[in-house]
Design a protein around this motif. Sequence first.
Motif, PDB file in Angstrom:
ATOM      1  N   CYS A   1      -8.848  -3.314   1.627  1.00 37.51           N
ATOM      2  CA  CYS A   1      -9.981  -4.041   2.059  1.00 37.51           C
ATOM      3  C   CYS A   1      -9.586  -5.646   2.236  1.00 37.51           C
ATOM      4  O   CYS A   1     -10.009  -6.432   3.006  1.00 37.51           O
ATOM      5  CB  CYS A   1     -11.016  -4.158   0.808  1.00 37.51           C
ATOM      6  SG  CYS A   1     -11.879  -2.653   0.753  1.00 37.51           S
TER       7      CYS A   1
ATOM      8  N   THR B   1       0.842  -1.211   0.050  1.00 33.62           N
ATOM      9  CA  THR B   1       0.022   0.180   0.109  1.00 33.62           C
ATOM     10  C   THR B   1       0.889   1.213  -0.076  1.00 33.62           C
ATOM     11  O   THR B   1       0.589   2.351  -0.582  1.00 33.62           O
ATOM     12  CB  THR B   1      -0.980   0.060   1.344  1.00 33.62           C
ATOM     13  OG1 THR B   1      -1.739  -1.092   1.243  1.00 33.62           O
ATOM     14  CG2 THR B   1      -1.782   1.214   1.384  1.00 33.62           C
TER      15      THR B   1
ATOM     16  N   TYR C   1      -7.247   0.491  -2.773  1.00 31.32           N
ATOM     17  CA  TYR C   1      -8.339   0.367  -1.913  1.00 31.32           C
ATOM     18  C   TYR C   1      -8.628  -1.421  -1.802  1.00 31.32           C
ATOM     19  O   TYR C   1      -9.019  -1.837  -0.816  1.00 31.32           O
ATOM     20  CB  TYR C   1      -9.695   1.073  -2.759  1.00 31.32           C
ATOM     21  CG  TYR C   1     -11.043   0.919  -2.128  1.00 31.32           C
ATOM     22  CD1 TYR C   1     -11.220   1.377  -0.719  1.00 31.32           C
ATOM     23  CD2 TYR C   1     -11.818  -0.064  -2.437  1.00 31.32           C
ATOM     24  CE1 TYR C   1     -12.309   0.971  -0.089  1.00 31.32           C
ATOM     25  CE2 TYR C   1     -12.952  -0.573  -1.853  1.00 31.32           C
ATOM     26  CZ  TYR C   1     -13.260  -0.030  -0.769  1.00 31.32           C
ATOM     27  OH  TYR C   1     -14.536  -0.117  -0.237  1.00 31.32           O
ATOM     28  N   SER C   2      -8.470  -2.035  -3.096  1.00 34.48           N
ATOM     29  CA  SER C   2      -8.622  -3.283  -2.765  1.00 34.48           C
ATOM     30  C   SER C   2      -7.705  -3.997  -1.930  1.00 34.48           C
ATOM     31  O   SER C   2      -8.205  -5.046  -1.266  1.00 34.48           O
ATOM     32  CB  SER C   2      -8.616  -4.279  -4.336  1.00 34.48           C
ATOM     33  OG  SER C   2      -7.320  -4.161  -4.742  1.00 34.48           O
TER      34      SER C   2
END
Length: 170
Positions: A154, A116, A150-151
Motif C-alpha cells: 500500500c 516485499t 500488505y502495508s
Amino acid sequence: FFSQHFFQLFFNRMRNYIHKIFLFSIGLKGINGFFQLIGGYLLLFYYSQHVSVFFTILLGDDPSSPLISHLFYRTENLSISTRLFFACYLLVHGIINIALVISLKKKIHIAYPISTGFFFAFMMYEFFRFCLLPSWWLAGLLVIDAVVIYSILCEYRKVLHLKKSESLLV
C-alpha cells in the motif's frame, strides 16, 4: 445514501491507518533485525554464558521460567556446525532486515519490491515450518508478516502515485 464525500473521507482515513501500520511494522522489523544481529553475534563469538545472559535480559530475570529453561536447554547442546548456521542466519537476516527498513524509511523505490519479496520468501518458510509443526506462535507470525507485506505494498502504491503526480506537474 452515502455521498462521494463520505467515501473519500473513509478511504483517506484508511490510508492514514495503513500508513501508521506501515511505520509501526517496519519499526518492529528494524528492532527485530537489531536483536537478530545481537543474537547472531553472541552465538558466533560468545556462546556459553553470554547467550544465557542475553536470554535472561531479554526475557526476564526468572531462571525458573519455562521459556528461559527451554531456550537454555535448546542452545546448550548445539553442535558447532548448527551454532554456526544459526549465527550466520541471524546475522544475515538481521542485516537484511535493517537495510530494508532504512531503505523503506528513506523511500528508496527499489526497496519496496525487494522487501516485499524478501518478507514473502521468509513468510513462505514460516508457512512450511507451520505445516510441519503447527503452532500458535508461527500462525501469529504469518498473520503479522502478511500485514507487514500488505502495508508495504500500500505504501509503495502511494509512493508511486506521488511520483507520477510530481512528474505530471513538471
